[in-house]
Motif scaffolding. Sequence first.
Motif, short mmCIF file in Angstrom:
data_model
loop_
_atom_site.label_atom_id
_atom_site.label_comp_id
_atom_site.label_asym_id
_atom_site.label_seq_id
_atom_site.Cartn_x
_atom_site.Cartn_y
_atom_site.Cartn_z
N LEU A 1 20.91 12.65 32.94
CA LEU A 1 22.25 12.06 32.79
C LEU A 1 22.46 11.56 31.36
N GLY A 2 21.42 10.93 30.80
CA GLY A 2 21.53 10.41 29.45
C GLY A 2 21.75 11.50 28.41
N LEU A 3 21.15 12.67 28.65
CA LEU A 3 21.30 13.79 27.72
C LEU A 3 22.54 14.63 28.02
N GLY A 4 23.22 14.32 29.10
CA GLY A 4 24.40 15.09 29.46
C GLY A 4 24.08 16.44 30.05
N VAL A 5 22.83 16.65 30.47
CA VAL A 5 22.44 17.93 31.06
C VAL A 5 23.11 18.13 32.41
N TRP B 1 28.54 7.76 35.27
CA TRP B 1 27.75 7.75 36.50
C TRP B 1 26.39 7.09 36.26
N GLY B 2 25.77 7.37 35.12
CA GLY B 2 24.51 6.72 34.81
C GLY B 2 24.64 5.22 34.73
N LEU B 3 25.73 4.74 34.11
CA LEU B 3 25.97 3.30 34.02
C LEU B 3 26.23 2.70 35.39
N TYR B 4 26.98 3.42 36.23
CA TYR B 4 27.25 2.94 37.59
C TYR B 4 25.96 2.78 38.38
N VAL B 5 25.07 3.75 38.28
CA VAL B 5 23.81 3.67 39.01
C VAL B 5 22.96 2.51 38.48
N LEU B 6 22.89 2.37 37.16
CA LEU B 6 22.10 1.30 36.56
C LEU B 6 22.61 -0.08 36.97
N ILE B 7 23.92 -0.22 37.07
CA ILE B 7 24.50 -1.53 37.38
C ILE B 7 24.49 -1.82 38.88
#
Length: 262
Positions: A189-193, A202-208
Amino acid sequence: MALLYPFVDSALPLAYGVLGVLIFHEVGHLLAAFPKKVKLSIPYFIPNITLGSFGAITQFKSILPDRSTKVDISLAGPFAGAALSFSMFIVGLLLSSNPDTSGDLVPVPSMLFQGSLLLGLISRATLGYAAMHAATVSIHPLVIVGWCGLTTSAFNMLPVGCLDGGRAVQGAFGKSALLGSGLTSYTMLGLGVLGGPLSLPWGLYVLICQRTPEKPCLNDVSEVGTWRKAVVVAAIMLVVLTLLPIWDELAEELGVGLVTTF
């Protein structure tokens, strides 16, 4: 305000479709939890400006009896939502290729179909090269609803944290497997793959909201069986194919969208 009415009228059917997918998703969880006498919390829907919603946060209010129950309840929601979304997506594609429904079609940038390897290939196979290899593609609104629903279901099936995919992997393969798949998911997700431009929110949503793994079951030792593990693996593979964008060279070769080179 009167100037906004036409746009609201156009957007309402899409909103109803996305809401229907979310309701199907939650009903799937409920139907799987009821026979097991597992209590679920009220779903808290999280809005998203791109896809309409991140889905919903639904917590287990009961301690799960075993890992098989965790897998079954976790998979039931995404499978129900994806089934409805895929049905609308396919019906929309068929209507898009029907001359009698040309008045209901809306033009969208062809780059949309490069956002998903799986959905782009299905669209290409249904609509044909001539329709897809253009700057814009005229499609039925059901295609958009189905696309949004399938993308949301795929994101919720990522094997990370307390998402449905994370719960399913934890139940099928254990917490160590969830840790490895979670790190891989965060990296991609961080690399946009995976997910392209949608990966960061979405990555921020999951982290939070969803980073904490699910609590252990009462019986956290017994295995879930080979077929449940196979279903989880197959689901994760479909998730990757759905969220993996089509790179420009392949898109041009397949005729999925019109790739402009400078």
